[in-house]
Design a protein around this motif. Structure first.
Motif, PDB file in Angstrom:
ATOM      1  N   MET A 216       1.152  -1.310   0.151  1.00  0.00           N
ATOM      2  CA  MET A 216       0.885   0.111   0.061  1.00  0.00           C
ATOM      3  C   MET A 216       1.282   1.183   0.468  1.00  0.00           C
ATOM      4  N   ASP A 218       0.571   5.749  -0.132  1.00  0.00           N
ATOM      5  CA  ASP A 218       0.302   6.874  -0.337  1.00  0.00           C
ATOM      6  C   ASP A 218       0.509   8.170  -0.612  1.00  0.00           C
ATOM      7  N   LYS A 219       0.642   9.111  -1.412  1.00  0.00           N
ATOM      8  CA  LYS A 219       1.426   9.895  -1.633  1.00  0.00           C
ATOM      9  C   LYS A 219       2.311   9.758  -2.447  1.00  0.00           C
ATOM     10  N   THR A 223       3.481   2.873   2.689  1.00  0.00           N
ATOM     11  CA  THR A 223       2.302   2.959   4.014  1.00  0.00           C
ATOM     12  C   THR A 223       2.286   1.741   4.715  1.00  0.00           C
ATOM     13  N   GLU A 233       1.718  -1.886   9.108  1.00  0.00           N
ATOM     14  CA  GLU A 233       2.043  -1.030   8.217  1.00  0.00           C
ATOM     15  C   GLU A 233       3.581  -0.642   8.344  1.00  0.00           C
ATOM     16  N   GLU A 253      -0.029  -1.036  -5.129  1.00  0.00           N
ATOM     17  CA  GLU A 253      -0.712  -0.381  -6.002  1.00  0.00           C
ATOM     18  C   GLU A 253      -0.794   0.825  -6.407  1.00  0.00           C
TER      19      GLU A 253
END
Length: 879
Positions: A216, A218-219, A223, A233, A253
């Motif tokens: 995963m 994020d930006k 993460t 995590e 992703e």
């Protein structure tokens, strides 16, 4: 019974439960129905893959002080290809960084047993690389020279010495061999287990039977990792999934390109002959016979790299553990024949088993290492090309350093995953390329060989036109580039087929192209260069580039600046030309293979500002290099504008029309030091402009030229090139480029502090030019790169690139030299040190005297003219 037979091969006891791995192998483990140990909810780093590569990364990260390390294995620890590895650790590798990794792995495996108490089966056997012909023998001598530079013991020996070292080897067709006394064999599952034990003792949590489904982000930052047993995590993820690394990268992703593909790999196990082989019997690598042989339980283990490999599955990670695949005796027969020819006494041996296991291969036979360009915190270490055991220790160390310090302690650019882009991720490309790569591992590779598969992937609009005019092609980052042009009437096939360590058959062709560049005008299609545009609404673009570039870019519009993009250590991350197109718009030209790396470097340092834009415009422009004194006449006729230096000064860019085409960026530079112009042409106008240039240029003696001519011109002018001469550990001060650093301003830039310190303390190595003397171009071996340099009989450095100078009629080598250290402290290089030494360049064990120079090539001519009156230098005068 089948599983038990595999156990007997590898010595690996199988067992495990769905949970935390924390035990010596002998521990009784719960069955499949045991209650799973829950995964931690968070970690600093998650490593996917419990083979020898993954456990090495975990071990080295723990050694560097990392905590909260989680290693996940979808099956049982070491039950993938590690379990069926042949167990040979050899430093006989084609490039220096691979030799370094192998050497470190060897020393690590040797001490692991003492460190962990786990027996690893380590035996220092030494190895013998055999040569059946003179070209192979020369390649081994070149390897020996390189290994000696690194302090690795090796000896070039005669066939009779081979017999003394290995009683079974038939030497009747050998011309020599290379003996590497430090090479070893181990039990790879046991080494894997020792690394895991050591990692666990430092707090690494290892979970078996846990499948990673996706990563995963994020930006653009890692993460979390999603598994079949819940999510973890994390800040970092390391893909060490072996043959599943490609599939795992695609499952993230943000897709991560991990270009590798599996092939079947066969090896034979025999029962002992009448007189069993001793465990210390040297490993034999008969690359001309395409086989390797090592002692195994009194008998032998022998595999090879056949000419017709069999690609295998890559889709789906549903095969948790690698099982012995289908035997194929018909396929193995050529290697069996070669084995019996090399060791006839084995014919009486009983065969124990033919093992068939998968191995992963990459498009260029080098492993994949480093941080993904599109996913911050996502690291990869995979694609070991049948050398996973040999590289695992060193590669794990370098990757752990990379994650800890932001860079490894050695130049790993040849292995950096950013040397590839998404264009190398096509399934069809990978399948076809690995079928070529696997046989190449043992093929004789002379300088300037080219891959034959996966070609014509990226081409200039002029490709077909140049091809019909005799272009012979090479490939760089998937882009077709002309090496040289075969004149009409020449035998095209013989030029492609003839490869040698001596004077190549393209010598006269390239010489004619160089002569034309110096006397008339040549056209070189250089469309493959990486091209970026950085624009902003205000001064953001200038501020970004002033921080990233060592040279001052606050120049008037239209000016061109040659500059390096440096790291914090002052080393080159990129070497480029930057053109200020408008007040807030810059055009960046970088080497072809920098496309992914340079993009990643720029994006990494760009502030999140909607008014600052970076665009890759490589595909928008065709680049033509017009080299030679008549280039100004050709362009003057086509544009009706004076192109003389008075009206068009050096390192200047104008947007103008050429023929009917408008908006052509014409730049007064050639990347060679010769007069001429670069034309950056919007792609739709490319064919028109090329046709016009060739038509008008006829009266000026125009002809096509290729990259071999370009190489000769830039090397004789002492121009360093990124990726060959310049790397992340080379600073501008070490290669005479202090004048390209804005020391006289108060502008801060990346690497400034390190350069100021180096300027104060002095440099401990220096980039020099060496002109070979008493070297017969017709009869002697040619230098290419990586040759040792000796000063007053002592090793002082290595060459980084070389070419024949058609102007001097000599070979010119570029490279770095260092004075001997004083009590372990690097000594400073002075001009006196360079100028007062007697130099030699070692080519395959034979040393040739050379004159060392610290200054650009043009300064040589007056000296050479005095020294050798009969040398033809008229081509250079006035240029």
């Amino acid at each position: 019974q089948h599983k038990q037979r595999l156990v007997s091969i590898t010595g690996l006891q199988l067992g495990g439960c769905k949970g935390l791995w924390s035990s010596p192998r002998g521990l009784a483990l719960a069955g499949e129905t045991a209650q799973p140990v829950p995964l931690p909810s968070q970690a600093r780093v998650v490593i996917c893959g419990g083979g020898i590569v993954g456990t090495s990364v975990a071990y080295h990260l723990a050694k560097l002080g990392w905590t909260e390390i989680v290693l996940l294995e979808q099956g049982r620890l070491g039950a993938g290809t590690t379990r069926l590895c042949a167990g040979i650790v050899s430093v006989a590798k084609p490039i220096s960084i691979e030799c370094k990794m192998a050497d470190y792995s060897n020393s690590l495996y040797e001490r692991l047993e003492e460190e962990t108490g786990v027996k690893t089966g380590y035996v220092k056997t030494g190895s013998l690389c055999l040569a059946q012909n003179q070209d192979r023998f020369l390649s081994l001598k070149r390897l020996a020279s390189r290994l000696k530079v690194m302090g690795i013991a090796c000896n070039v020996i005669k066939p009779k010495d081979v017999s003394k070292l290995h009683p079974l080897v038939n030497i009747h067709d050998l011309v020599g061999a290379l003996h590497l006394p430090g090479d070893a064999v181990v039990s790879s599952p046991d080494v894997n287990h020792a690394l895991a034990t050591a990692a666990a003792s430092h707090g690494v949590q290892i979970y078996e039977r846990t499948t990673v489904n996706r990563v995963m982000l994020d930006k653009g930052h890692v993460t979390a990792v999603e598994t079949d047993r819940g999510a973890i995590e994390c800040e970092y993820f390391v893909n060490c999934a072996g043959q599943w690394a490609y599939e795992l990268g695609q499952a993230s992703e943000t897709k991560v390109s991990v270009p590798l593909h599996g092939c079947e790999h066969f090896y034979l196990l025999s029962k002992p002959p009448a007189e069993p082989l001793q465990p210390t019997t040297p490993v034999v690598m008969d690359m001309d016979g395409r086989i390797y042989v090592r002692a195994w339980q009194g008998g032998i283990l022998s595999g090879g790299f056949e000419k017709n490999p069999k690609p295998i599955f890559t889709e789906g990670r549903n095969q948790l553990e690698i099982q012995n695949m289908q035997e194929d005796w018909d396929h193995f027969e050529p290697m069996l024949t070669a084995l019996l020819r090399r060791m006839p006494e084995l014919e009486a041996c009983e065969i124990h088993q033919l093992v068939n296991c998968p191995e992963s291969f990459t498009p260029d036979m080098r492993c994949l290492m480093g941080e993904s360009p599109g996913a911050h915190g996502y690291f990869v270490l995979a694609g070991m090309n049948a050398s996973g055991l040999t590289f695992a220790g060193g590669a794990g160390k370098y990757l752990a350093e990379w994650m800890t310090y932001g860079y490894p302690t050695a130049n790993v650019w040849p292995l950096d995953i950013k040397r590839f882009g998404n264009l190398q991720s096509s399934r069809t490309f990978l399948r076809h390329r690995v079928m070529e790569v696997m046989p190449l591992l043992y093929n004789l590779k002379v300088p300037r060989w080219d891959f034959q598969t996966g070609r014509q992937l990226r081409t200039s609009p002029l490709y077909d036109r140049l091809d019909t005019q005799g272009a012979r092609w090479m490939e760089k980052h998937g882009f077709e580039r002309a090496k040289y042009f075969v004149p009409a009437g020449k035998d095209l096939l013989s030029l492609d087929a003839s490869k040698t360590f001596y004077k190549p058959d393209w010598f006269d062709i390239v010489g004619a192209e160089v002569k034309c560049c110096k006397e008339a005008v040549c056209v070189i299609d250089m469309s493959s260069f990486t091209k970026f545009e950085v624009t902003s609404s205000d001064d953001q673009a200038l501020e970004l580039l002033q921080y990233l570039c060592a040279n001052d870019l606050d120049v008037p519009v239209g000016h061109i600046v040659h500059t390096g993009m440096l790291n914090e250590r002052g080393g080159y991350e990129n070497d480029c030309s930057v053109v200020r197109i408008k007040k807030n718009s810059f055009f960046i030209i970088s080497p072809t293979d920098q496309q992914v790396h340079c993009w990643s470097w720029l994006k990494k340092h760009m502030p999140k500002d909607p008014n600052l834009h970076l665009e890759d415009v490589s595909w928008k422009y065709t680049a033509l290099n017009l080299i030679g004194p008549r280039a100004m006449d050709v362009l003057g006729e086509l544009s009706y504008v004076s192109m003389t230096p008075e009206h068009f000064p050096s390192l200047f860019c104008k947007e103008m029309s050429v023929g009917y085409a408008n908006g052509i960026r014409v730049m007064s530079m050639t990347h060679t030091g010769e007069p001429g112009f670069m034309l950056y042409i919007p792609i739709e106008y490319a064919l028109h402009v090329y046709n016009e240039v060739m038509s008008v240029g006829q009266k000026y003696g125009i002809r096509n030229a290729g990259y071999y001519a370009l190489r000769s011109l830039r090397i004789e002018k002492f121009f360093a090139f990124w990726g060959q001469d310049l790397d992340p550990f080379t600073t501008p001060l070490e290669c005479g480029r202090e004048f390209r650093v804005k020391f006289d301003t108060d502008i801060d830039f990346l690497g400034r502090a390190s350069l100021l310190q180096q300027r104060q303390e002095g440099v401990s190595r220096r980039f020099i030019m060496l002109v070979l003397e008493d070297h017969d171009t017709e009869l002697d071996l040619w230098p290419w790169w990586g040759e040792p340099i000796y000063r007053n009989g002592e090793l002082c450095g290595t060459t980084t690139s070389s070419a024949y100078s058609y102007t001097l009629e000599r070979h010119v080598c570029l490279g770095f030299v260092s004075p001997p250290s004083l009590d372990g402290t690097p000594a400073t290089v002075t001009p006196d040190f360079i100028n007062r030494g007697d130099y030699e360049v070692d080519i395959a064990g034979q040393r040739y005297p050379a004159k060392a120079k610290l200054y650009p090539f043009s300064s040589l001519f007056a000296q050479q003219r005095r020294r050798k009156d009969n040398m033809e230098l008229s081509n250079f005068q006035g240029k």
